[in-house]
Design a protein around this motif. Structure first.
Motif, PDB file in Angstrom:
ATOM      1  N   TRP A  15       0.876  -1.186   0.000  1.00 25.19           N
ATOM      2  CA  TRP A  15       0.000   0.000   0.000  1.00 25.19           C
ATOM      3  C   TRP A  15       0.906   1.226   0.000  1.00 25.19           C
ATOM      4  O   TRP A  15       1.683   1.437   0.935  1.00 25.19           O
ATOM      5  CB  TRP A  15      -0.914   0.021   1.221  1.00 25.19           C
ATOM      6  CG  TRP A  15      -1.738   1.278   1.319  1.00 25.19           C
ATOM      7  CD1 TRP A  15      -2.811   1.626   0.547  1.00 25.19           C
ATOM      8  CD2 TRP A  15      -1.529   2.360   2.241  1.00 25.19           C
ATOM      9  NE1 TRP A  15      -3.289   2.863   0.920  1.00 25.19           N
ATOM     10  CE2 TRP A  15      -2.520   3.339   1.962  1.00 25.19           C
ATOM     11  CE3 TRP A  15      -0.607   2.601   3.250  1.00 25.19           C
ATOM     12  CZ2 TRP A  15      -2.608   4.534   2.666  1.00 25.19           C
ATOM     13  CZ3 TRP A  15      -0.688   3.800   3.957  1.00 25.19           C
ATOM     14  CH2 TRP A  15      -1.684   4.749   3.671  1.00 25.19           C
ATOM     15  N   LEU A  20       2.841  -4.851   3.207  1.00 18.81           N
ATOM     16  CA  LEU A  20       1.924  -5.199   4.294  1.00 18.81           C
ATOM     17  C   LEU A  20       1.970  -6.670   4.667  1.00 18.81           C
ATOM     18  O   LEU A  20       1.621  -7.032   5.796  1.00 18.81           O
ATOM     19  CB  LEU A  20       0.489  -4.823   3.910  1.00 18.81           C
ATOM     20  CG  LEU A  20       0.253  -3.354   3.555  1.00 18.81           C
ATOM     21  CD1 LEU A  20      -1.214  -3.129   3.211  1.00 18.81           C
ATOM     22  CD2 LEU A  20       0.689  -2.431   4.690  1.00 18.81           C
ATOM     23  N   ARG A  78      -6.756   1.162  -0.694  1.00 14.96           N
ATOM     24  CA  ARG A  78      -6.865   1.783   0.624  1.00 14.96           C
ATOM     25  C   ARG A  78      -6.131   0.891   1.619  1.00 14.96           C
ATOM     26  O   ARG A  78      -5.997  -0.307   1.384  1.00 14.96           O
ATOM     27  CB  ARG A  78      -8.330   1.959   1.055  1.00 14.96           C
ATOM     28  CG  ARG A  78      -9.138   2.854   0.140  1.00 14.96           C
ATOM     29  CD  ARG A  78     -10.411   3.356   0.827  1.00 14.96           C
ATOM     30  NE  ARG A  78     -11.248   2.279   1.327  1.00 14.96           N
ATOM     31  CZ  ARG A  78     -12.222   1.692   0.627  1.00 14.96           C
ATOM     32  NH1 ARG A  78     -12.448   2.065  -0.625  1.00 14.96           N
ATOM     33  NH2 ARG A  78     -12.951   0.726   1.152  1.00 14.96           N
ATOM     34  N   ARG A  79      -5.708   1.452   2.709  1.00 16.90           N
ATOM     35  CA  ARG A  79      -4.960   0.654   3.681  1.00 16.90           C
ATOM     36  C   ARG A  79      -5.906  -0.282   4.420  1.00 16.90           C
ATOM     37  O   ARG A  79      -6.907   0.157   4.994  1.00 16.90           O
ATOM     38  CB  ARG A  79      -4.246   1.551   4.685  1.00 16.90           C
ATOM     39  CG  ARG A  79      -3.333   0.760   5.619  1.00 16.90           C
ATOM     40  CD  ARG A  79      -2.685   1.627   6.674  1.00 16.90           C
ATOM     41  NE  ARG A  79      -1.838   0.782   7.497  1.00 16.90           N
ATOM     42  CZ  ARG A  79      -0.535   0.629   7.324  1.00 16.90           C
ATOM     43  NH1 ARG A  79       0.065   1.274   6.345  1.00 16.90           N
ATOM     44  NH2 ARG A  79       0.162  -0.158   8.113  1.00 16.90           N
TER      45      ARG A  79
END
Length: 400
Positions: A15, A20, A78-79
């Motif tokens: 991201w 991640l 989006r995170r």
């Protein structure tokens, strides 16, 4: 034997440049590696936020672009709020990576498409849906109030698709999709949706209209040399084959195969002259003219995917459908093609042109596939490895 089951998938997620972790492995029913729509759908369900696949990282098992355990790199738009499994897999940079296979390039393409659709009065009314991504293109469906729109991204070594569509559209507007927008570099295009289905196995004879209409358009475009369109005429092929035989492709051939290919290369200038004597003009060639690139709704047939187009000999398009059709269906297509050219040029011999052009066509595809390999990143070479040698073998087989 080609694997027809699905594939197992692991996805490495980033991201905005931050790594991640990994999602998976999970099963995907469809086998083809570049068919990433189902992967993106499953990934969004796992993450709780939209995420799109950027590229293929590695494959274990599988063959012919299908099956096995496939690892992808995806970018979350989006995170996610959930924590992901740690992974020690490497995400290395590569100078040949496609622009849309990077987080920045993907976001730039989506932003460009959003702005272009608003400017065209067709703003998006829902999230983008990813359909396909690999080294040759990225394909995304965008819902609008006027129906779906397709965002397509293409590589540096592909033709400017909007330019080729404009060329064919100038002589037959119904043959090609509608271009809503194209970027100045010629690497992004927004296309209006074409109703119907791709013509894989379609029994209706309406699909055959694409063959005769392409011939008519090519006859009308003959003699033009559009700026920026690659020169892959038979004469230019002579030099291309010479360069190919000095490279890595020949390492996969046996000594006997290599000797036969070299003899064929020596005969190539004479074959080029013989092909020219058949009377068909050099013109704009689609480059991948097979039923998967024809869309029909039962009445109208539209030709799509012009990113492999070039200036060359139309017999290469005439021969391309053969490998994708049954023997009976191929005979229909061949008859339509030859009759169409005979009607355009009564003094020509299109049937003979197909016979002479077959080994030349395979040589041309060998050169083109090597061009793919020379211009794509290391992890995605698996899509095309062996293709140049395979086409060289087909060339010597068809020359017998």
């Amino acid at each position: 034997m080609v694997q027809t089951a699905g594939r197992t998938v692991t996805v490495l997620v980033t991201w905005q440049g931050e790594r991640l972790g990994a999602v998976g492995p999970f099963e995907v029913a469809t086998p083809r590696w570049h068919d990433v729509g189902p992967v993106a759908e499953q990934l969004e369900a796992e993450l709780g936020v939209p995420a799109l696949v950027l590229r293929l990282v590695s494959v274990e098992g599988g063959e012919d672009g299908r099956g096995g355990h496939v690892t992808y790199h995806a970018e979350a738009l989006r995170r996610p709020v959930i924590a992901l499994e740690a992974s020690d897999a490497t995400l290395s940079p590569d100078a040949l990576r496609s622009d849309w296979a990077t987080p920045e390039g993907l976001r730039s393409a989506l932003s460009w498409a959003d702005d272009a659709l608003r400017a065209a009065g067709r703003p998006a009314v829902g999230p983008v849906e990813q359909v396909k991504t690999w080294n040759l293109s990225g394909l995304y469906r965008i819902p609008t109030g006027g129906g779906p729109v397709w965002l397509k991204t293409t590589p540096r070594f592909g033709a400017c698709e909007a330019q080729v569509i404009e060329l064919f559209g100038s002589v037959d507007a119904t043959l090609v999709p509608t271009v809503l927008a194209a970027d100045t570099a010629g690497r992004r295009v927004l296309l209006d949706h074409v109703p119907g289905q791709d013509c894989w196995g379609v029994p209706e004879d309406s699909m055959l209209s694409a063959v005769g209409r392409l011939v008519a358009a090519q006859a009308a475009l003959a003699g033009q040399s559009p700026a920026g369109l690659p020169d892959r005429t038979p004469q230019a092929l002579i030099g291309g084959v010479r360069a190919l035989l000095a490279g890595e492709a020949v390492q996969e051939l046996s000594a006997d195969e290599l000797a036969r290919v070299r003899r064929l290369a020596e005969e190539l200038p004479g074959m080029v002259k013989e092909l020219a004597a058949c009377g068909l003009p050099e013109t704009v060639v689609h480059g991948d003219f097979h039923p998967g690139n024809w869309r029909s709704d039962g009445r109208d047939t539209v030709v799509v995917d012009f990113s492999d187009s070039y200036l060359g000999h139309p017999a290469f398009d005439g021969l391309r459908p053969r490998a994708f059709l049954s023997a009976d269906r191929w005979e229909q297509v061949r008859e339509v093609w030859t009759q169409a050219w005979s009607a355009q040029l009564p003094g020509a011999d299109p049937g003979r042109a197909l016979e002479i052009a077959e080994p030349l066509m395979h040589l041309a595809y060998a050169v083109r596939y090597q061009e793919f390999l020379d211009n794509i990143e290391a992890s995605e070479r698996i899509y095309h490895e062996g293709d140049p040698a395979s086409e060289l073998r087909a060339a010597i087989a068809s020359a017998v």
